[in-house]
Scaffold this active site. Structure first.
Site, PDB file in Angstrom:
ATOM      1  CG  ASP A 122      61.417  -0.422  16.327  1.00 53.95           C
ATOM      2  OD1 ASP A 122      61.062  -0.092  15.177  1.00 53.95           O
ATOM      3  OD2 ASP A 122      60.619  -0.434  17.296  1.00 53.95           O
ATOM      4  CD  GLU A 187      55.510  -0.279  14.266  1.00 56.08           C
ATOM      5  OE1 GLU A 187      54.331  -0.365  13.918  1.00 56.08           O
ATOM      6  OE2 GLU A 187      56.121  -1.262  14.762  1.00 56.08           O
TER       7      GLU A 187
HETATM    8  C1  LIG Z   1      51.623  -3.716  11.997  1.00 53.45           C
HETATM    9  C2  LIG Z   1      53.024  -3.467  12.523  1.00 53.45           C
HETATM   10  N1  LIG Z   1      53.933  -4.279  11.840  1.00 53.45           N
HETATM   11  C3  LIG Z   1      53.065  -3.777  13.988  1.00 53.45           C
HETATM   12  O1  LIG Z   1      53.298  -4.909  14.358  1.00 53.45           O
HETATM   13  N2  LIG Z   1      52.840  -2.776  14.837  1.00 53.45           N
HETATM   14  C4  LIG Z   1      52.785  -2.902  16.269  1.00 53.45           C
HETATM   15  C5  LIG Z   1      52.792  -1.494  16.793  1.00 53.45           C
HETATM   16  C6  LIG Z   1      52.380  -1.310  18.194  1.00 53.45           C
HETATM   17  C7  LIG Z   1      51.128  -1.114  18.637  1.00 53.45           C
HETATM   18  N3  LIG Z   1      51.223  -0.950  19.949  1.00 53.45           N
HETATM   19  C8  LIG Z   1      52.476  -1.058  20.267  1.00 53.45           C
HETATM   20  N4  LIG Z   1      53.178  -1.267  19.195  1.00 53.45           N
HETATM   21  C9  LIG Z   1      51.529  -3.651  16.698  1.00 53.45           C
HETATM   22  O2  LIG Z   1      50.520  -3.610  16.014  1.00 53.45           O
HETATM   23  O3  LIG Z   1      51.578  -4.289  17.767  1.00 53.45           O
END
Ligand SMILES: C[C@H](N)C(=O)N[C@@H](Cc1c[nH]cn1)C(=O)O
Length: 497
Positions: A122, A187
């Protein structure tokens, strides 16, 4: 002496065979790179934005395409329903289904380690009018960079793992380890339902998993890196509700207590201009920086000026490398993301919004606990709001509560990572942490009890979540070789009986 000579020659032959196999695989990767770029183009074209309910059909299609790819390769594929928890309903009342999690299994040899690769397909939202130079869902190559939403986060890394397995298969080389995949589609919105799915499958799918590898992050510089920590994230909605409906600011302004003014007022008490979090209890929970960490940070290659020029700022919060890295990786921070209900279109609408909802998040670090943070933030905002003596209503909700994750860099998984990086790039990797969150990392560790490594292949300037996200062709292709080499190195770890 004769015996010693025999062992030495055997070792020499073995290292030759090993090197020979790697170069065959690497050659295969080089000669198939156009196909890999096309595969990435197909995947980027699917607008699998998990935050937009209108894109849910695309997200389901993305999961199907991923499953189909793994099935074509002979994987034992099962699409698992994640546990929905709170059921989200569409405006028409019908439930909004979560995308299925794709699990797959290649090889079942009990003599070998089983490595589980986690990734997600996603993406964050993207629109041309946000300031992209190219269509975000049309992969476009410019000067060796492949621009497209999700290219680096996380479609190319997932594909690179798939290509790594495919290369072994195509050359009729036995996979050195059993490989399992867990690919999810939520994710970017906090991995909804995945924790419960992992817990439910702990004694089945995960029972024979020895190690977990995640490639959902990037390097810090041009030097390859191994990642040993991520921040968690607590994501909040703060809603202030006042009049029954939006009001004319000329007719009613000065007579009503405006929800937006209340909201901005309480948001301003979260963090000081110099970055000090003002919510009581948060800073006290942060594990102190150790001498060992300080030393590690000193040794890391990091170009301050490039960091500033890349993001287009003249000043940063900190002017020395250790403080900057520490505040990027191992201190919490508050970010305010947006206000729902606020006027944000071009033009000069003069309304007083009746209900506004702020979205902000607090990145989590050891030893913070999301359950405690939820209470700290909720209590604090209510107490600040009470002091305003406003008749409006405040509602605070925590919608994501992801824990931070930290690994032991002395674990053999990291030695394997160093050897694989050395083989492919001929340098030693930086040992780094990631400021972002991979919500499931800590769950994997806590529920399965297995060790995790993060093996990034994204560049330091890939622009994740931002305009003009890209993955360089170099990182995609060399990253695929890195994964091939890594599988080989993990296979060398002594199997405990
Ligand atoms: C590190 C990863 N690629 C990423 O971008 N994760 C998101 C996941 C997330 C956290 N809160 C909501 N979604 C992020 O770190 O923002």
């Amino acid at each position: 002496q004769m015996a010693l000579l025999c062992v030495a020659s055997l070792l020499l032959v073995l290292s030759f065979v090993d090197a020979f196999q790697y170069s065959d695989l690497a050659l295969y990767i080089d000669s198939h790179q156009e196909e890999y770029v096309e595969a990435l183009r197909d995947w980027v074209a699917i607008e699998s934005d998990s935050s937009n309910i209108l894109k849910r059909p695309d997200l389901h299609r993305m999961m199907d395409v991923t499953a189909e790819k793994l099935r074509e390769m002979g994987g034992n594929v099962v699409m698992v329903h994640p546990w929905a928890g709170i059921q989200i309903k569409l405006p028409g009342g019908q439930p909004l289904a979560l995308p299925k999690v794709v699990t797959a299994h290649f090889g079942n040899d009990s003599q070998k380690h089983t490595v589980c690769i986690y990734g997600h397909v996603d993406v964050q939202p993207a629109k041309l009018e946000d300031g992209w130079r190219t269509e975000p869902y049309n992969l476009t190559e410019i000067d060796g960079n492949l621009y497209g939403r999700g290219a680096s986060d996380n479609k190319a890394p997932v594909l690179a793992w798939i290509h790594a397995v495919e290369a072994y298969q195509a050359l009729n080389m036995e996979l050195p380890v059993n490989v399992k995949f867990v690919i999810e589609g939520m994710e970017e919105t906090g991995s909804n339902g995945l924790d419960a799915m992992i817990l439910a499958q702990r004694d089945t799918f995960f029972s024979d998993v020895d190690f977990i590898v995640i490639s959902d992050c990037g390097w810090l510089s041009k030097r390859p890196a191994l990642t040993y920590g991520t921040r968690g994230n607590c994501y909040f909605f703060a809603e202030v509700e006042g009049p029954r409906q939006d009001l004319h600011s000329g007719v009613y302004g000065g007579t009503v207590i405006e929800p937006m003014i209340d909201l901005i007022g309480i948001l301003d008490t979260l963090i000081s201009p110099s970055g000090k979090i003002l919510i009581p209890g948060i800073r006290e929970a942060v594990a102190p920086l150790t001498d060992e960490e300080w030393k590690m940070y000193q040794d890391i290659q990091f170009d301050f000026d490039h960091y500033k020029s890349k993001i287009g700022v003249s000043h940063l919060m900190y002017n020395n490398k250790v403080d900057l890295l520490a505040h990027r990786w191992r201190h919490p921070t508050v970010s305010i993301h947006g206000i729902e209900g606020a006027f944000s279109d071009p033009g000069t609408k003069t309304v007083i919004p009746a209900k506004v909802t702020a979205k902000f998040s607090i990145r989590q670090v050891p030893d913070m606990d999301p359950a405690v943070v939820k209470k700290q933030v909720t209590d604090y905002l209510h107490s600040v709001f009470a002091k305003r003596k406003s008749p409006n209503k405040l509602k605070v909700t925590m919608v994501i509560g992801a824990k931070p994750w930290l690994a032991d860099t002395k674990h053999e998984l990291y030695q394997a990572g160093k050897a694989a990086v050395k083989r492919v790039f001929n340098v030693d990797p930086d040992l780094i942490r990631e400021g972002g969150t991979i919500p499931v990392a800590r769950t994997f560790q806590d529920v399965t009890g297995k060790s995790i490594i993060m093996l990034p292949i994204g560049g330091f300037d890939d622009g994740l979540h931002s305009q003009n996200e890209k993955m360089s062709r170099y990182n995609y292709i060399e990253g695929t070789k890195l994964f091939i080499a890594y599988l080989h190195e993990v296979a060398q770890i002594k199997k405990s009986v």
